[in-house]
Design a protein around this motif. Structure first.
Motif, PDB file in Angstrom:
ATOM      1  N   MET A  16       0.849  -1.191   0.000  1.00 18.62           N
ATOM      2  CA  MET A  16       0.000   0.000   0.000  1.00 18.62           C
ATOM      3  C   MET A  16       0.886   1.242   0.000  1.00 18.62           C
ATOM      4  SD  MET A  16      -3.201   1.156   2.483  1.00 18.62           S
ATOM      5  CE  MET A  16      -4.304  -0.096   1.826  1.00 18.62           C
ATOM      6  N   SER A  17       0.481   2.248  -0.765  1.00 21.49           N
ATOM      7  CA  SER A  17       1.244   3.498  -0.845  1.00 21.49           C
ATOM      8  C   SER A  17       0.289   4.672  -0.915  1.00 21.49           C
ATOM      9  CB  SER A  17       2.159   3.495  -2.077  1.00 21.49           C
ATOM     10  OG  SER A  17       1.388   3.409  -3.266  1.00 21.49           O
ATOM     11  N   ASP A  18       0.712   5.802  -0.352  1.00 21.80           N
ATOM     12  CA  ASP A  18      -0.077   7.017  -0.511  1.00 21.80           C
ATOM     13  C   ASP A  18       0.288   7.654  -1.844  1.00 21.80           C
ATOM     14  OD1 ASP A  18       2.383   8.391   0.003  1.00 21.80           O
ATOM     15  OD2 ASP A  18       1.254  10.062   0.839  1.00 21.80           O
ATOM     16  N   PHE A  31       0.629  11.807  -7.108  1.00 17.34           N
ATOM     17  CA  PHE A  31       1.382  10.983  -8.045  1.00 17.34           C
ATOM     18  C   PHE A  31       1.330   9.531  -7.580  1.00 17.34           C
ATOM     19  CE2 PHE A  31       3.264  15.082  -8.980  1.00 17.34           C
ATOM     20  CZ  PHE A  31       3.491  15.040 -10.351  1.00 17.34           C
ATOM     21  N   ARG A  32       1.173   8.624  -8.519  1.00 21.60           N
ATOM     22  CA  ARG A  32       1.196   7.205  -8.187  1.00 21.60           C
ATOM     23  C   ARG A  32       2.617   6.788  -7.825  1.00 21.60           C
ATOM     24  NH1 ARG A  32      -2.245   3.032  -9.038  1.00 21.60           N
ATOM     25  NH2 ARG A  32      -3.614   4.372 -10.297  1.00 21.60           N
ATOM     26  N   LYS A  33       2.769   6.112  -6.707  1.00 20.94           N
ATOM     27  CA  LYS A  33       4.089   5.687  -6.232  1.00 20.94           C
ATOM     28  C   LYS A  33       4.271   4.176  -6.280  1.00 20.94           C
ATOM     29  CE  LYS A  33       3.841   9.674  -3.183  1.00 20.94           C
ATOM     30  NZ  LYS A  33       3.707  10.154  -1.785  1.00 20.94           N
ATOM     31  N   PRO A 193      -4.404  10.539   1.200  1.00 22.09           N
ATOM     32  CA  PRO A 193      -5.047   9.729   0.172  1.00 22.09           C
ATOM     33  C   PRO A 193      -5.117  10.475  -1.144  1.00 22.09           C
ATOM     34  CG  PRO A 193      -6.676  10.668   1.650  1.00 22.09           C
ATOM     35  CD  PRO A 193      -5.335  11.087   2.176  1.00 22.09           C
ATOM     36  N   PRO A 194      -5.453   9.727  -2.220  1.00 24.03           N
ATOM     37  CA  PRO A 194      -5.832   8.317  -2.253  1.00 24.03           C
ATOM     38  C   PRO A 194      -4.671   7.369  -1.974  1.00 24.03           C
ATOM     39  CG  PRO A 194      -6.021   9.338  -4.435  1.00 24.03           C
ATOM     40  CD  PRO A 194      -5.572  10.392  -3.527  1.00 24.03           C
ATOM     41  N   PHE A 195      -5.015   6.121  -1.557  1.00 24.89           N
ATOM     42  CA  PHE A 195      -4.029   5.091  -1.272  1.00 24.89           C
ATOM     43  C   PHE A 195      -4.158   3.988  -2.315  1.00 24.89           C
ATOM     44  CE2 PHE A 195      -5.297   6.446   3.185  1.00 24.89           C
ATOM     45  CZ  PHE A 195      -4.300   7.408   3.263  1.00 24.89           C
TER      46      PHE A 195
END
Length: 245
Positions: A16-18, A31-33, A193-195
């Motif tokens: 899971m990532s923020d 940004f998607r991580k 979030p989003p997560f």
């Protein structure tokens, strides 16, 4: 800042990532991580990144481009024979990017520093999880370190240490991670979030449950409020301190 967690369970791997990044109070972006590579039936690899955004995006872009090269003429995550070699390749790519942008590039306090978590499974081997440091070295999870955190780790760690169980279900792991992330964002505005999440089932060799939890998600709101209420009730149950006369 960032918060990412990777966990090893008996059932598989959990990520899971923020998505929050900020360069000051008035410059907050999403940004998607988390990045996932898949060859169905052969391998699934998940990467999460924390640190300098330009560095982490360059690392992911290089890895992605090389995985799409014809017949994998360049070293590729889709061609390495083991997860250890995958972690080694990511570490070398991180060093390569930092060297290009930094002076020497191997100092953990460099402007271009980044920390990564990579996990997954390649056919013929069990699922494995690694954390890669800015210097390019890395460690693997084990019985004493069954989960890795990167980014803003301190606020969400206590619940993980107290409640983690390798035998827990994916559903229970989701609840645990949501509480950990909620505790972190309540204490640090640079995490939010989003997560994004990915729950990989061991030996499936396919992308598992994958999605995004938005701020208004009913489950997230229910767990956030329920956890806060439960903490208040637990505090009230504990005995009061008695001052001496």
């Amino acid at each position: 800042m960032t918060y990412c967690v990777g966990m090893v369970l008996d059932r598989g791997l959990v990520f899971m990532s923020d998505t929050r990044t900020n360069a000051g109070l008035d410059n907050i972006s999403t940004f998607r991580k988390m990045t996932v590579w898949e060859q169905p039936g052969e391998r699934v690899i998940t990467l999460m990144a924390a640190g300098n955004l330009a560095t982490t995006q360059a690392v992911v872009s290089l890895l992605d481009e090389r995985s799409k090269s014809p017949e994998h003429r360049e070293p590729s995550l889709l061609a390495v024979p083991s997860m250890f070699q995958a972690a080694r390749m990511v570490a070398e790519t991180l060093r390569e990017v930092i060297d290009q942008h930094g002076d020497g590039g191997l100092r953990s306090d460099s402007t271009f520093h980044a920390t990564l978590v990579i996990g997954g499974q390649i056919a013929g081997s069990p699922p494995r999880l690694f954390m890669i440091y800015p210097e390019g070295n890395f460690i693997e999870s084990g019985q004493d370190t069954p989960f890795f955190q990167i980014g803003e780790t301190k606020y969400g760690r206590p619940i993980l240490v107290r409640a983690y169980d390798p035998a827990m279900s994916f559903e229970a792991a989701m609840k645990l991670l949501v509480v950990s992330f909620d505790s972190t964002l309540k204490a640090n505005l640079t995490v939010g979030p989003p997560f994004d999440f990915h729950f990989y089932e061991a030996d499936s060799l396919r992308v598992g449950h994958r999605g995004r939890i938005e701020p208004e998600d009913p489950y997230f709101q229910q767990v956030s409020k329920g956890w806060g209420d439960a903490l208040k009730e637990a505090l009230e149950i504990l005995p009061d301190y008695r001052f001496g006369e």
